[in-house]
Design a protein around this motif. Structure first.
Motif, short mmCIF file in Angstrom:
data_model
loop_
_atom_site.label_atom_id
_atom_site.label_comp_id
_atom_site.label_asym_id
_atom_site.label_seq_id
_atom_site.Cartn_x
_atom_site.Cartn_y
_atom_site.Cartn_z
N GLU A 191 0.83 -1.20 0.00
CA GLU A 191 0.00 0.00 0.00
C GLU A 191 0.86 1.25 0.00
O GLU A 191 0.59 2.22 -0.72
CB GLU A 191 -0.92 0.00 1.23
CG GLU A 191 -1.88 1.16 1.30
CD GLU A 191 -2.90 1.14 0.16
OE1 GLU A 191 -3.46 2.20 -0.14
OE2 GLU A 191 -3.13 0.04 -0.42
N VAL A 192 1.94 1.25 0.81
CA VAL A 192 2.84 2.42 0.84
C VAL A 192 3.51 2.61 -0.52
O VAL A 192 3.67 3.74 -1.00
CB VAL A 192 3.89 2.24 1.95
CG1 VAL A 192 4.95 3.34 1.87
CG2 VAL A 192 3.21 2.29 3.31
N ALA A 193 3.89 1.49 -1.17
CA ALA A 193 4.52 1.59 -2.48
C ALA A 193 3.56 2.16 -3.52
O ALA A 193 3.98 2.81 -4.48
CB ALA A 193 5.04 0.23 -2.93
N ALA A 194 2.26 1.91 -3.34
CA ALA A 194 1.27 2.38 -4.31
C ALA A 194 0.85 3.83 -4.07
O ALA A 194 0.21 4.44 -4.93
CB ALA A 194 0.03 1.48 -4.28
N ILE A 195 1.18 4.37 -2.91
CA ILE A 195 0.77 5.74 -2.59
C ILE A 195 1.71 6.72 -3.29
O ILE A 195 2.93 6.68 -3.09
CB ILE A 195 0.78 5.98 -1.07
CG1 ILE A 195 -0.29 5.11 -0.40
CG2 ILE A 195 0.52 7.45 -0.75
CD1 ILE A 195 -0.29 5.22 1.11
N GLY A 196 1.15 7.58 -4.10
CA GLY A 196 1.93 8.60 -4.78
C GLY A 196 1.90 9.91 -4.02
O GLY A 196 1.23 10.05 -3.00
N ASP A 197 2.62 10.90 -4.56
CA ASP A 197 2.67 12.19 -3.87
C ASP A 197 1.34 12.93 -3.94
O ASP A 197 1.13 13.89 -3.19
CB ASP A 197 3.79 13.06 -4.47
CG ASP A 197 3.62 13.24 -5.97
OD1 ASP A 197 2.76 12.56 -6.56
OD2 ASP A 197 4.35 14.07 -6.56
N ARG A 198 0.44 12.49 -4.81
CA ARG A 198 -0.88 13.12 -4.89
C ARG A 198 -1.98 12.21 -4.36
O ARG A 198 -3.15 12.45 -4.58
CB ARG A 198 -1.19 13.50 -6.35
CG ARG A 198 -0.22 14.52 -6.93
CD ARG A 198 -0.64 14.98 -8.30
NE ARG A 198 0.31 15.94 -8.85
CZ ARG A 198 0.32 17.23 -8.58
NH1 ARG A 198 -0.61 17.72 -7.77
NH2 ARG A 198 1.21 18.04 -9.12
N ARG A 226 0.00 13.27 8.76
CA ARG A 226 0.85 14.46 8.88
C ARG A 226 1.37 14.90 7.52
O ARG A 226 1.44 16.10 7.24
CB ARG A 226 2.02 14.16 9.83
CG ARG A 226 1.60 13.94 11.27
CD ARG A 226 2.80 13.99 12.20
NE ARG A 226 3.74 12.92 11.91
CZ ARG A 226 3.71 11.72 12.47
NH1 ARG A 226 2.74 11.43 13.35
NH2 ARG A 226 4.60 10.79 12.18
N LEU A 227 1.74 13.93 6.68
CA LEU A 227 2.21 14.30 5.34
C LEU A 227 1.10 14.94 4.53
O LEU A 227 1.34 15.91 3.78
CB LEU A 227 2.74 13.04 4.63
CG LEU A 227 4.05 12.46 5.14
CD1 LEU A 227 4.38 11.18 4.40
CD2 LEU A 227 5.18 13.48 4.98
N GLU A 228 -0.12 14.39 4.66
CA GLU A 228 -1.24 14.98 3.93
C GLU A 228 -1.50 16.41 4.40
O GLU A 228 -1.73 17.32 3.58
CB GLU A 228 -2.49 14.11 4.11
CG GLU A 228 -3.70 14.61 3.33
CD GLU A 228 -4.93 13.76 3.58
OE1 GLU A 228 -5.92 13.94 2.86
OE2 GLU A 228 -4.90 12.93 4.50
N ALA A 229 -1.47 16.59 5.74
CA ALA A 229 -1.68 17.94 6.27
C ALA A 229 -0.57 18.88 5.84
O ALA A 229 -0.82 20.04 5.47
CB ALA A 229 -1.78 17.89 7.80
N ALA A 230 0.69 18.38 5.87
CA ALA A 230 1.80 19.23 5.44
C ALA A 230 1.70 19.58 3.96
O ALA A 230 1.97 20.71 3.56
CB ALA A 230 3.13 18.52 5.73
N GLY A 231 1.28 18.59 3.15
CA GLY A 231 1.10 18.87 1.73
C GLY A 231 0.01 19.89 1.49
O GLY A 231 0.15 20.77 0.62
N ARG A 236 -1.54 25.31 0.05
CA ARG A 236 -2.25 26.54 0.42
C ARG A 236 -1.27 27.71 0.52
O ARG A 236 -1.57 28.83 0.09
CB ARG A 236 -2.98 26.33 1.74
CG ARG A 236 -3.85 27.52 2.14
CD ARG A 236 -4.76 27.17 3.31
NE ARG A 236 -4.02 26.77 4.48
CZ ARG A 236 -3.97 25.52 4.95
NH1 ARG A 236 -4.61 24.54 4.31
NH2 ARG A 236 -3.30 25.22 6.04
N PHE A 237 -0.09 27.43 1.06
CA PHE A 237 0.92 28.48 1.19
C PHE A 237 1.38 28.95 -0.19
O PHE A 237 1.52 30.16 -0.43
CB PHE A 237 2.11 27.94 1.99
CG PHE A 237 3.26 28.90 2.08
CD1 PHE A 237 3.19 30.00 2.91
CD2 PHE A 237 4.41 28.71 1.33
CE1 PHE A 237 4.25 30.89 3.01
CE2 PHE A 237 5.47 29.59 1.41
CZ PHE A 237 5.39 30.67 2.26
N ILE A 238 1.59 28.01 -1.11
CA ILE A 238 2.01 28.40 -2.46
C ILE A 238 0.93 29.21 -3.16
O ILE A 238 1.20 30.21 -3.84
CB ILE A 238 2.37 27.13 -3.27
CG1 ILE A 238 3.61 26.47 -2.68
CG2 ILE A 238 2.59 27.48 -4.73
CD1 ILE A 238 3.95 25.14 -3.33
#
Length: 452
Positions: A191-198, A226-231, A236-238
């Protein structure tokens, strides 16, 4: 070669380790059983041979030796020899044979050449001396170890078969149990391997069991949250930064285009002056964004330079002057904190900018120590409009401005308070807003320096 032969999977290594451990235990146990069995059987044979020798010695002492001498069960031969090596009596199988003589030692016992019996096998020979009317004689009684050898062979074969079956069973059970235990780990890995940055909204499956793997899955899901919240914060910051940069850039371009088309030098100079102001605003915004990036990278690396907080407060306030409203300072000397003086000065400057922007008559800066926690406490209060409870966290969001501070001239870009809070966090402290009587207070708590 050793690295190539070493199993690479945890399942194979665990199975191999279990099999090797069980094999060592089984080998040691089997050896101990065989040795004990052998010793017990040999002791029994030796006891029987010794009793037979004692009986023959009594007959010799009484002068009642007969030839041939009868053999008991388990006895191979009997021979009685006098002091001159002459055979006085013997069992039927040694009739007419010369006296047996020792040929060496084996396992702590004398060995004898008994090939005259026509059969080679292990034996124990009991030797005993007896006094007779004609002189001393020596009695030799040989006992067969056929039974001990056969029992040892059968026991060894049985233990080898049982050990092999047990070893295979342990290997099979360990292989299956390890595979079942690692199946959730493989599911988590897939599952972790299948998770992309989006696709950070996806989560790994959590087993129902309350074990290490379930806690690992929970930790992985918490990290993904935490990664989702940071992303989300980064996007939002960008977006906010792009919006904040777009407006002054558009105004700046418009001003320059208009200035190029104006023939009047005075109007053109006025337009260029406005463009310079917007350029300075862009420069300050870029500097704030760079500082935020540096604070994010700083993380847990806290600055450790000793900073005299009272002196920093007085220097910063004196450099600002009394405009747009006076600042009252209450800062007792001798309060030192570990940190970066430039960043702490920026924290205080941002708080003073915010306070003077909203104050009606004045700003108060108060420095002290919390006796309960030993932390340094820096309060910056202004007598301006209070901040509602729902907005006390919103004001620390990047590019956030309340409704009464939306003006770009008065409200800034919305980065001052977020930068101040990040600076406090990098120093191991906190920044909160309090609704005190007659004022709005921004309270900064910082760890005080340890006394030498």
């Amino acid at each position: 070669m050793a690295e190539r032969l070493t199993p690479r999977s945890v399942r194979a290594r665990t199975t191999l380790a279990a099999c090797l451990s069980v094999a060592v235990v089984l080998a040691a146990s089997a050896a101990a059983v065989v040795l004990l069995l052998r010793a017990n059987l040999e002791r029994t044979v030796e006891t029987g041979a010794r009793e037979q020798a004692q009986a023959v010695a009594r007959l010799a002492a009484d002068g009642r030796l007969s030839s041939p001498l009868p053999l008991d069960h388990g006895t191979d031969f009997i021979q009685v020899v006098d002091a001159n090596g002459r055979v006085l009596a013997a069992s039927q199988n040694l009739a007419g044979r010369p006296a047996v003589a020792p040929t060496g030692h084996r396992d702590g016992h004398r060995t004898y050449n008994v090939r005259v019996l026509g059969d080679e096998h292990h034996q124990r020979v009991a030797t005993m001396t007896a006094a007779t009317p004609t002189g001393p004689v020596t009695v030799h009684v040989g006992a067969s170890l056929r039974t001990a050898d056969a029992a040892e062979d059968v026991t060894t074969a049985a233990l080898a078969v049982l050990s092999t079956v047990l070893l295979l069973t342990v290997g099979l059970l360990t292989w299956r149990a390890t595979g079942r235990a690692l199946r959730p780990v493989e599911a988590i890995r897939a599952e972790v391997a299948a998770i992309g940055d989006r696709e950070l909204n996806r989560r790994v499956p959590e087993p129902r069991s309350d074990d290490e793997i379930a806690r690992l899955a929970g930790t992985m899901n918490a990290m993904l949250e935490r990664l989702e919240a940071a992303g989300a914060r980064q996007r939002r910051f960008i977006a906010d930064a792009s919006h904040e940069l777009r407006s002054p850039l558009t105004v700046l371009r418009t001003q320059l285009e208009v200035a190029l088309g104006l023939p009047d030098p005075e109007v053109r100079a006025e337009m260029v002056a406005g463009a310079l102001e917007d350029t300075e605003r862009l420069q300050r915004l870029a500097a704030d964004l760079l500082l935020l990036a540096r604070l994010d990278v700083a993380g847990q690396d806290r600055p450790q330079e000793a900073v005299d907080l009272a002196e920093l407060v007085r220097t910063t306030v004196e450099a600002r002057g009394a405009l747009p409203c006076p600042v009252t300072v209450h800062a007792p000397a001798g309060l030192t904190v570990p940190g970066n003086p430039l960043w702490l000065g920026r924290l205080l400057t941002n708080l003073l900018d915010n306070a003077q922007r909203h104050a009606r008559r004045g700003v108060t800066v108060r420095l002290g120590t919390d006796r309960a926690s030993g932390q340094a406490v820096l309060d910056v209060a202004n007598d301006g409009p209070p901040i509602g409870p729902d907005d006390r966290e919103k004001i620390f969001e990047r590019f956030a401005r309340l409704d009464d501070a939306r003006s770009r001239d008065d409200g800034g870009a919305g980065l001052g308070l977020p930068i101040a809070r990040d600076i406090a966090a990098v120093h191991g402290g906190t920044l909160t807003v309090l609704d005190t009587p007659g004022a709005t207070t921004f309270r900064t708590r910082l760890p005080a320096a340890r006394p030498n």
